[in-house]
Scaffold this active site. Structure first.
Site, mmCIF file in Angstrom:
data_model
loop_
_atom_site.group_PDB
_atom_site.id
_atom_site.type_symbol
_atom_site.label_atom_id
_atom_site.label_comp_id
_atom_site.label_asym_id
_atom_site.label_seq_id
_atom_site.Cartn_x
_atom_site.Cartn_y
_atom_site.Cartn_z
ATOM 1 C CD GLN A 60 -26.196 41.709 30.399
ATOM 2 O OE1 GLN A 60 -26.361 42.528 29.508
ATOM 3 N NE2 GLN A 60 -25.082 41.053 30.552
ATOM 4 N N GLY A 61 -29.702 42.122 34.124
ATOM 5 C CA GLY A 61 -29.636 43.042 35.275
ATOM 6 C C GLY A 61 -28.324 42.899 36.009
ATOM 7 C CB SER A 114 -24.810 47.834 34.777
ATOM 8 O OG SER A 114 -24.131 47.228 33.713
ATOM 9 C CB SER A 132 -30.674 46.318 26.594
ATOM 10 O OG SER A 132 -29.419 46.950 26.561
ATOM 11 C CD GLU A 183 -22.782 41.046 27.471
ATOM 12 O OE1 GLU A 183 -22.409 40.660 28.583
ATOM 13 O OE2 GLU A 183 -23.486 42.050 27.302
ATOM 14 C CG ASN A 243 -13.671 47.754 23.245
ATOM 15 O OD1 ASN A 243 -14.484 46.915 23.650
ATOM 16 N ND2 ASN A 243 -13.590 48.109 21.982
ATOM 17 C CD GLU A 244 -11.834 52.083 27.715
ATOM 18 O OE1 GLU A 244 -12.822 51.366 27.956
ATOM 19 O OE2 GLU A 244 -11.882 53.073 26.946
HETATM 20 C C1 LIG Z 1 -25.933 50.127 24.600
HETATM 21 C C2 LIG Z 1 -25.679 49.576 25.982
HETATM 22 C C3 LIG Z 1 -26.461 48.541 26.458
HETATM 23 C C4 LIG Z 1 -26.249 48.042 27.749
HETATM 24 N N1 LIG Z 1 -27.088 47.057 28.194
HETATM 25 C C5 LIG Z 1 -26.928 46.590 29.447
HETATM 26 C C6 LIG Z 1 -27.831 45.608 29.957
HETATM 27 O O1 LIG Z 1 -28.760 45.166 29.272
HETATM 28 N N2 LIG Z 1 -27.661 45.176 31.226
HETATM 29 C C7 LIG Z 1 -26.650 45.637 32.022
HETATM 30 O O2 LIG Z 1 -26.539 45.169 33.143
HETATM 31 N N3 LIG Z 1 -25.784 46.576 31.577
HETATM 32 C C8 LIG Z 1 -25.901 47.062 30.305
HETATM 33 N N4 LIG Z 1 -25.055 48.038 29.848
HETATM 34 C C9 LIG Z 1 -24.054 48.614 30.765
HETATM 35 C C10 LIG Z 1 -22.637 48.209 30.462
HETATM 36 O O3 LIG Z 1 -22.444 46.862 30.721
HETATM 37 C C11 LIG Z 1 -21.726 49.119 31.323
HETATM 38 O O4 LIG Z 1 -21.869 50.435 30.824
HETATM 39 C C12 LIG Z 1 -20.285 48.697 31.271
HETATM 40 O O5 LIG Z 1 -20.104 47.488 31.980
HETATM 41 C C13 LIG Z 1 -19.336 49.761 31.871
HETATM 42 O O6 LIG Z 1 -19.714 50.086 33.170
HETATM 43 P P1 LIG Z 1 -19.971 51.601 33.626
HETATM 44 O O7 LIG Z 1 -20.862 52.255 32.621
HETATM 45 O O8 LIG Z 1 -20.380 51.552 35.045
HETATM 46 O O9 LIG Z 1 -18.560 52.338 33.481
HETATM 47 P P2 LIG Z 1 -17.348 52.298 34.518
HETATM 48 O O10 LIG Z 1 -17.099 50.901 34.936
HETATM 49 O O11 LIG Z 1 -17.622 53.310 35.580
HETATM 50 O O12 LIG Z 1 -16.161 52.773 33.609
HETATM 51 C C14 LIG Z 1 -15.987 54.140 33.193
HETATM 52 C C15 LIG Z 1 -14.730 54.195 32.307
HETATM 53 O O13 LIG Z 1 -13.567 53.804 33.079
HETATM 54 C C16 LIG Z 1 -12.888 52.723 32.445
HETATM 55 N N5 LIG Z 1 -12.351 51.792 33.442
HETATM 56 C C17 LIG Z 1 -12.985 51.336 34.551
HETATM 57 N N6 LIG Z 1 -12.179 50.487 35.233
HETATM 58 C C18 LIG Z 1 -11.010 50.393 34.529
HETATM 59 C C19 LIG Z 1 -9.787 49.666 34.685
HETATM 60 N N7 LIG Z 1 -9.610 48.831 35.713
HETATM 61 N N8 LIG Z 1 -8.803 49.835 33.751
HETATM 62 C C20 LIG Z 1 -8.981 50.665 32.677
HETATM 63 N N9 LIG Z 1 -10.110 51.377 32.484
HETATM 64 C C21 LIG Z 1 -11.117 51.239 33.364
HETATM 65 C C22 LIG Z 1 -13.963 52.021 31.626
HETATM 66 O O14 LIG Z 1 -13.410 51.276 30.577
HETATM 67 C C23 LIG Z 1 -14.788 53.213 31.122
HETATM 68 O O15 LIG Z 1 -14.193 53.806 30.000
HETATM 69 C C24 LIG Z 1 -25.228 48.567 28.572
HETATM 70 C C25 LIG Z 1 -24.426 49.616 28.085
HETATM 71 C C26 LIG Z 1 -24.647 50.127 26.814
HETATM 72 C C27 LIG Z 1 -23.771 51.262 26.327
#
Ligand SMILES: Cc1cc2nc3c(=O)[nH]c(=O)nc-3n(C[C@H](O)[C@H](O)[C@H](O)COP(=O)(O)OP(=O)(O)OC[C@H]3O[C@@H](n4cnc5c(N)ncnc54)[C@H](O)[C@@H]3O)c2cc1C
Length: 380
Positions: A125-126, A128, A162, A245, A362-363
């Protein structure tokens, strides 16, 4: 909702249980986030496929059994109950495939589904990117038209993929119209990770294993045949994938019922009264989730849709999973910290910690619940 299974469903359960009892490896496979484990899990996928257990709900021509949703849930219960290996193909089979069935052309389905089902091609899944996680509409990776070759040239960076280190193909969103509003101008592409211009760099997770990756694309050619749905229509198609998902497909209740039952056994072996309530709570939550899911399936079978409810589901299963594993580790005490400790509870706990983050944090899910289900004013 009828809580009794039909004779046909019970027969399906017996058949699945018999096959799993005879075939689930006695030893746990090495982690799929290591090279050796990745290959061992692919071999397991192949074995499932050969016996038509890899994709039970798919059409027969692609290796499935055309099972209904209830049978699929039954299969999942039996699968986890038997302690069968995690599914290295899960992002392909459970996330991407439903979208490919809905939006793909017949030619795309014929080309990709059989190899996915057999574990020959592992999909990644590409979505992020460094600046696009929760705010997925901020995707900056771009696709430029290549008229001459009949396709697109992709450039940019994906992160947190992943199975990215050894996976074969990636599905993801790329910006095809930089002038359009954020949610528009995105297109859903299928990318061969062996293509020229792709660089994959592993990112070790909490456990140090290198299966997670960032993927760099430098002028990677993708033919028109690998655009899923219409050009500039990627957002709508992506929403269908997220429903899978967060909602039903990726987190069948069997996944939590099995460890909840193992937790009861753990408690019985060495009862610690201080943990009694937490153990009961974990089991009740897992069972509540199971009943809720059968309710959802009943609703779907009557023509309903999941919609924003998938956000409630997502918060519930991810928090339950963390609590369940934390309770097991407290029961085990120091023994829980051993890598080869009782039943992989530590591995399970580390993985559970990612649950409140992936599939939309979850936020963000709470924002969705507040706005779309409870009708509260939008967060600033
Ligand atoms: C085990 C694991 C597997 C994963 N596998 C994949 C994968 O296969 N492919 C892929 O594409 N991605 C994958 N991800 C990435 C995952 O989808 C992202 O980590 C997730 O979408 C959050 O994005 P971010 O890490 O950029 O955090 P950010 O978006 O930068 O957020 C940082 C913090 O700010 C909070 N936040 C941000 N905006 C708001 C808002 N508007 N209101 C309240 N709070 C907010 C978030 O909840 C979080 O706590 C994986 C992540 C994990 C942990």
């Amino acid at each position: 909702m009828d809580l009794e299974f039909t004779e046909q469903e019970q027969e399906f359960r017996r058949e699945a249980r018999a096959w799993l009892t005879a075939n689930v490896p006695a030893e746990r496979l090495p982690s799929m986030d290591t090279r050796e484990g990745f290959e061992a899990h692919r071999a397991w996928e192949r074995k499932l496929f050969d016996a038509r257990w890899a994709v039970v709900s798919w059409p027969r021509e692609y290796g499935g059994r055309e099972a209904g949703l209830t049978e699929w849930l039954i299969f999942e219960e039996e699968y986890y109950r038997a302690g069968a290996p995690g599914r290295v193909s899960q992002n392909g089979i459970f996330l991407f495939a439903p979208t490919l069935f809905e939006f793909g052309t017949r030619e795309q389905q014929d080309r990709y589904l059989p190899a996915m089902a057999a574990g020959e091609e592992i999909w990644v899944q590409g979505w992020s990117e460094p600046e696009a996680g929760s705010d997925l509409a901020n995707v900056r990776s771009r696709a430029e038209r290549d008229e001459e070759r009949g396709g697109w040239r992709l450039s940019g960076q994906k992160i947190w993929s992943s199975r990215g280190t050894w996976g074969h193909r990636l599905f993801g969103l790329f910006r095809t119209d930089p002038q359009a509003q954020r949610h528009r101008g995105l297109t859903y592409f299928m990318v061969d990770l062996a293509a020229e211009g792709v660089t994959v760099r592993p990112i070790p997770q909490l456990d140090g294993e290198p299966g997670f990756a960032e993927v760099f694309l430098d002028d990677v050619f993708v033919p028109d045949a690998d655009v899923l749905g219409g050009v500039d229509e990627g957002w709508k198609i992506m929403i269908a994938t997220t429903g899978s998902e967060r909602g039903l497909n990726l987190r069948s209740p069997g996944r939590f019922a099995a460890p909840a039952n193992r937790l009861i056994e753990l408690y019985k072996r060495d009862p610690r009264p201080a943990e009694r309530d937490a153990v009961v709570r974990a089991w009740m939550d897992a069972d509540a989730y199971r009943l809720f899911t059968f309710g959802t399936v009943t609703k779907l079978q009557a023509g309903g849709a999941i919609g924003a409810d998938s956000s409630i589901n997502k918060v519930f299963w991810s928090e339950m999973d963390v609590e369940l594993h934390a309770t097991a580790l407290r029961l085990l005490g120091e023994a829980g910290e051993l890598d080869d400790g009782d039943g992989g509870w530590l591995d399970g706990f580390l993985f559970a910690l990612g649950g409140p983050i992936y599939a939309g944090t979850n936020e963000i899910q709470r924002n969705t619940i507040a706005e779309r289900i409870l009708g509260l004013p939008r967060a600033k």
